[in-house]
Design a protein around this motif. Structure first.
Motif: not given
Length: 410
Positions: A14-16, A55-57, A61-66, A403-405
């Protein structure tokens, strides 16, 4: 990956991701309104926000832009200079296309900054907020004891449902119940006007202007050409056929849709509440969706030159269908609550099957579903469990809340 939306699996890193931080809307109603708003309880906002921030953190921490729905919505309205037309459409969809109540609400909301306006629409507008006595029949004739002109939108923190990323595009969904139908207007506005998405090659495979219903919790991307879609309480068979035609004819890259019939009830409202993909050959599944001998009705759609635009093949062996379409020799179906009828029912109610994969074999779950979580670990998965005492009251888990982007390709 050049598109701002790029999702070709359920499990790619997951990236964004798009979230909505719970706000005033999740407390701005009474027990009498819960059925109308599709809630079973009223979460405690400070703790719900703390849990959502956790959840957002974890995702960051695992590389996703929120990214946040409420912020993107305001930015899109300003970027497109569409505050007035957006407000007119939102009022019309709230039941006020014209009249004195429309005029009072329009003036009240337009006086705010764009972000304040978006937040207020999401939170709901009580009748005692405006010094105004309606003169139009619509408002005067309705129940004068009902406290709201515009209902709050407490389901918004489940960003999975109003829209669903599919390949380099998305569906913007016509949702089933009135309580949620306005939600997808925010996503439509973002895609049209936000600089990150507008004119960036994002395909809308199906828009919200339909009578047939579909919601993102029923839409799963199994690999770069296969989708599963639930025939559920919230998604109709005719909507699945419609989006299948569009995907098959519009160069989406998808050539297989597996429609899976699940019980039509509130506890199993979407496919992702009973079935999620968590690794290339591993799935969570709630035993309650399987009939005698593990049977469940599925229909596999493939493109065709016939009048319908697709062929349909019926089957009742979900494992056989998945093996065939995903070209797998073996599958690991991991039962919610280890298959125990009491534990499975309890943890299913708290979204034990609603896992969010953030990389192959790495999942985010609610910490309260400890039996299911331990079983996932025994099956070799990395489980990151998050706080869940208040968020879970909305009947949606980590997959529902995201919602993964953008995901990395496998």
């Amino acid at each position: 990956m050049t598109s701002p939306i790029h999702v070709r699996s359920e499990i790619g890193k997951l990236k964004a991701v798009l979230l909505k931080r719970p706000g005033e809307e999740i407390e701005n109603f009474t027990p009498d309104m819960m059925e109308r708003l599709l809630f079973d309880d009223i979460p405690y906002l400070p703790i719900a926000q703390k849990e959502h921030d956790n959840f957002a953190h974890v995702l960051e921490e695992n590389g996703a832009e929120v990214l946040y729905l409420e912020k993107l919505s305001a930015e899109a309205i300003d970027a497109g200079d569409v505050k007035k037309p957006f407000l007119e459409q939102m009022l019309a969809e709230s039941g006020y296309a014209a009249g004195s109540t429309h005029d009072a609400l329009y003036e009240y909301l337009l006086s705010m900054s764009t972000q304040q306006m978006v937040d207020k629409i999401m939170a709901g507008i009580r009748k005692n907020e405006i010094d105004f006595k309606p003169t139009d029949l619509v408002s005067a004739a309705e129940d004068s004891t009902y406290p709201f002109y515009m209902d709050p939108m407490p389901n918004l923190y489940f960003t999975r449902d109003p829209a669903a990323s599919i390949g380099d595009g998305l569906s913007i969904n016509h949702m089933t119940f009135t309580a949620r139908r306005r939600e997808s207007l925010f996503m439509e506005t973002i895609i049209k006007y936000h600089p990150r998405f507008a004119n960036q090659g994002v395909h809308v495979w199906r828009d919200r202007n339909h009578d047939t219903r579909i919601e993102g919790g029923d839409e799963l991307i199994l690999n770069n050409h296969v989708m599963a879609i639930g025939v559920s309480q919230r998604t109709s068979a005719d909507a699945i056929q419609d989006i299948a035609r569009n995907l098959f004819t519009e160069d989406s890259g998808f050539d297989t849709i597996i429609a899976i019939h699940i019980p039509h009830n509130h506890a199993m409202m979407h496919l992702d509440t009973v079935f999620t993909m968590i690794n290339k050959d591993q799935f969570t599944v709630h035993p309650g969706i399987l009939g005698d001998g593990g049977k469940i009705d599925t229909w596999t759609l493939h493109p065709s030159d016939n009048e319908d635009g697709f062929t349909i093949e019926h089957n009742q062996d979900l494992q056989a269908v998945l093996k065939k379409e995903l070209k797998l020799s073996e599958l690991d179906l991991i039962p919610t609550g280890n298959g125990d009828p009491i534990i499975a029912g309890r943890e299913q109610w708290n979204d034990g099957s609603n896992t969010l994969a953030i990389a192959p074999g790495v999942v985010v779950t609610y910490n309260r579903n400890y039996v299911s979580n331990e079983l996932l670990r025994k099956h070799g998965l990395k489980v990151i469990d998050i706080l869940s005492s208040e968020l879970s009251r909305g009947r949606g888990g980590p997959r529902c809340m995201s919602m993964p982007l953008v995901r990395e390709d496998l």
